[in-house]
Motif scaffolding. Sequence first.
Motif, PDB file in Angstrom:
ATOM      1  N   UNK A  29     -17.028   3.024  -2.712  1.00 39.06           N
ATOM      2  CA  UNK A  29     -15.785   3.821  -2.822  1.00 39.06           C
ATOM      3  C   UNK A  29     -14.828   2.837  -2.453  1.00 39.06           C
ATOM      4  N   UNK A  30     -14.091   3.322  -3.982  1.00 40.09           N
ATOM      5  CA  UNK A  30     -12.285   2.363  -3.574  1.00 40.09           C
ATOM      6  C   UNK A  30     -12.141   3.068  -4.143  1.00 40.09           C
ATOM      7  N   UNK A  31     -11.569   4.017  -2.705  1.00 36.92           N
ATOM      8  CA  UNK A  31     -10.291   4.245  -1.917  1.00 36.92           C
ATOM      9  C   UNK A  31     -10.129   4.432  -0.581  1.00 36.92           C
ATOM     10  N   UNK A  32      -8.476   3.581  -0.515  1.00 41.53           N
ATOM     11  CA  UNK A  32      -8.079   3.351   0.519  1.00 41.53           C
ATOM     12  C   UNK A  32      -6.563   3.430   0.855  1.00 41.53           C
ATOM     13  N   UNK A  33      -6.339   3.256   2.397  1.00 36.99           N
ATOM     14  CA  UNK A  33      -4.547   2.952   1.704  1.00 36.99           C
ATOM     15  C   UNK A  33      -4.661   1.290   2.808  1.00 36.99           C
ATOM     16  N   UNK A  34      -3.900  -0.101   1.884  1.00 36.37           N
ATOM     17  CA  UNK A  34      -3.364  -0.945   2.869  1.00 36.37           C
ATOM     18  C   UNK A  34      -1.973  -1.375   3.228  1.00 36.37           C
ATOM     19  N   UNK A  35      -2.167  -1.630   4.362  1.00 40.92           N
ATOM     20  CA  UNK A  35       0.157  -1.887   4.830  1.00 40.92           C
ATOM     21  C   UNK A  35       0.157  -2.924   5.557  1.00 40.92           C
ATOM     22  N   UNK A  36       1.086  -3.827   4.199  1.00 42.88           N
ATOM     23  CA  UNK A  36       1.574  -5.397   5.478  1.00 42.88           C
ATOM     24  C   UNK A  36       2.828  -5.701   5.776  1.00 42.88           C
ATOM     25  N   UNK A  37       2.935  -6.594   6.430  1.00 42.97           N
ATOM     26  CA  UNK A  37       4.119  -7.011   6.720  1.00 42.97           C
ATOM     27  C   UNK A  37       4.732  -7.307   6.102  1.00 42.97           C
ATOM     28  N   UNK A  38       6.005  -7.290   5.090  1.00 40.16           N
ATOM     29  CA  UNK A  38       6.817  -8.104   4.398  1.00 40.16           C
ATOM     30  C   UNK A  38       7.848  -8.270   5.160  1.00 40.16           C
ATOM     31  N   UNK A  39       9.069  -8.936   3.892  1.00 41.38           N
ATOM     32  CA  UNK A  39      10.484  -9.476   4.833  1.00 41.38           C
ATOM     33  C   UNK A  39      11.207  -8.138   4.883  1.00 41.38           C
ATOM     34  N   UNK A  40      11.961  -8.495   5.761  1.00 41.17           N
ATOM     35  CA  UNK A  40      13.359  -7.925   6.601  1.00 41.17           C
ATOM     36  C   UNK A  40      13.005  -7.344   7.902  1.00 41.17           C
ATOM     37  N   UNK A  41      13.942  -6.492   9.194  1.00 42.36           N
ATOM     38  CA  UNK A  41      13.465  -5.525  10.084  1.00 42.36           C
ATOM     39  C   UNK A  41      12.373  -4.833  10.041  1.00 42.36           C
ATOM     40  N   UNK A  42      11.327  -5.121  10.122  1.00 40.92           N
ATOM     41  CA  UNK A  42      10.258  -3.966  10.166  1.00 40.92           C
ATOM     42  C   UNK A  42       9.976  -3.770   8.580  1.00 40.92           C
ATOM     43  N   UNK A  43      10.243  -4.523   7.538  1.00 43.92           N
ATOM     44  CA  UNK A  43       9.580  -4.145   6.378  1.00 43.92           C
ATOM     45  C   UNK A  43       7.935  -4.095   6.191  1.00 43.92           C
ATOM     46  N   UNK A  44       7.795  -3.347   5.751  1.00 39.83           N
ATOM     47  CA  UNK A  44       5.988  -3.678   4.952  1.00 39.83           C
ATOM     48  C   UNK A  44       5.972  -3.080   3.859  1.00 39.83           C
ATOM     49  N   UNK A  45       5.314  -2.940   3.284  1.00 41.11           N
ATOM     50  CA  UNK A  45       4.833  -3.112   1.981  1.00 41.11           C
ATOM     51  C   UNK A  45       3.063  -2.341   2.268  1.00 41.11           C
ATOM     52  N   UNK A  46       2.819  -1.120   1.189  1.00 45.49           N
ATOM     53  CA  UNK A  46       1.542  -0.755   0.887  1.00 45.49           C
ATOM     54  C   UNK A  46       1.377  -0.645  -0.057  1.00 45.49           C
ATOM     55  N   UNK A  47       0.402   0.300   0.470  1.00 47.77           N
ATOM     56  CA  UNK A  47      -1.035   0.050  -1.211  1.00 47.77           C
ATOM     57  C   UNK A  47      -1.866   1.707  -1.242  1.00 47.77           C
ATOM     58  N   UNK A  48      -1.740   1.973  -2.017  1.00 49.96           N
ATOM     59  CA  UNK A  48      -2.250   2.970  -2.043  1.00 49.96           C
ATOM     60  C   UNK A  48      -3.638   2.777  -3.265  1.00 49.96           C
ATOM     61  N   UNK A  49      -4.929   3.042  -2.983  1.00 49.52           N
ATOM     62  CA  UNK A  49      -5.813   3.229  -3.861  1.00 49.52           C
ATOM     63  C   UNK A  49      -6.875   4.203  -4.151  1.00 49.52           C
ATOM     64  N   UNK A  50      -6.569   4.872  -5.222  1.00 43.43           N
ATOM     65  CA  UNK A  50      -7.457   6.351  -5.197  1.00 43.43           C
ATOM     66  C   UNK A  50      -8.508   5.785  -6.318  1.00 43.43           C
ATOM     67  N   UNK A  51      -9.993   5.918  -6.472  1.00 47.31           N
ATOM     68  CA  UNK A  51     -10.864   5.906  -7.033  1.00 47.31           C
ATOM     69  C   UNK A  51     -12.597   6.637  -6.373  1.00 47.31           C
ATOM     70  N   UNK A  52     -13.749   6.152  -6.864  1.00 51.17           N
ATOM     71  CA  UNK A  52     -14.568   6.595  -6.525  1.00 51.17           C
ATOM     72  C   UNK A  52     -15.555   5.586  -7.728  1.00 51.17           C
ATOM     73  N   UNK A  53     -17.339   5.458  -5.953  1.00 55.36           N
ATOM     74  CA  UNK A  53     -17.741   4.641  -6.730  1.00 55.36           C
ATOM     75  C   UNK A  53     -17.311   3.309  -6.649  1.00 55.36           C
ATOM     76  N   UNK A  54     -17.015   2.059  -7.789  1.00 58.21           N
ATOM     77  CA  UNK A  54     -16.378   1.103  -7.237  1.00 58.21           C
ATOM     78  C   UNK A  54     -14.578   0.802  -8.427  1.00 58.21           C
ATOM     79  N   UNK A  55     -14.765   2.357  -9.030  1.00 52.36           N
ATOM     80  CA  UNK A  55     -13.467   1.681  -9.841  1.00 52.36           C
ATOM     81  C   UNK A  55     -12.817   2.303  -9.045  1.00 52.36           C
ATOM     82  N   UNK A  56     -11.604   1.853  -9.722  1.00 54.49           N
ATOM     83  CA  UNK A  56     -10.492   2.280  -8.785  1.00 54.49           C
ATOM     84  C   UNK A  56      -9.501   3.535 -10.046  1.00 54.49           C
TER      85      UNK A  56
END
Length: 139
Positions: A29-56
Amino acid sequence: MNKKKMAAVTGALTAVLGVSLALGAVPAYADGIGVALSHGTGGTTGLAVHGSGSQVDWVKVSHGDGYPRNYCGFQAKFGGTLAGGSAYSTTYGWEAACVPLFTERSKSIVAKFKLGTNVWGQAYHDGEWTGGKPTVAIQ
């Protein structure tokens, strides 16, 4: 174990293995959510990916610094390793205006990525790329 029980167990195992072999491996599957800390106080960058199999099919990159502020000149970047092994990267969603609180950008991708690798996202605003790059596994 008597012959009757042995035959029943052997029959059940054969049926289970036959179904497992017919179905193949666990679906990717190519489906999920990732979050990483980034600059700023409590800053975050998020990535949401939607797909199936290996296809995004589509992605969304979002960013917030954890406190109210304006984000000016926002855009997003997404990348990973395509199924054939070559690198893929796209920068998209430039917005010159300023927006309050947080910002996000979505993009249709429709590409197959290499199993066992990670795709990533990154946000840009106010003249710099954020430090955090969230990832999602293509499994």
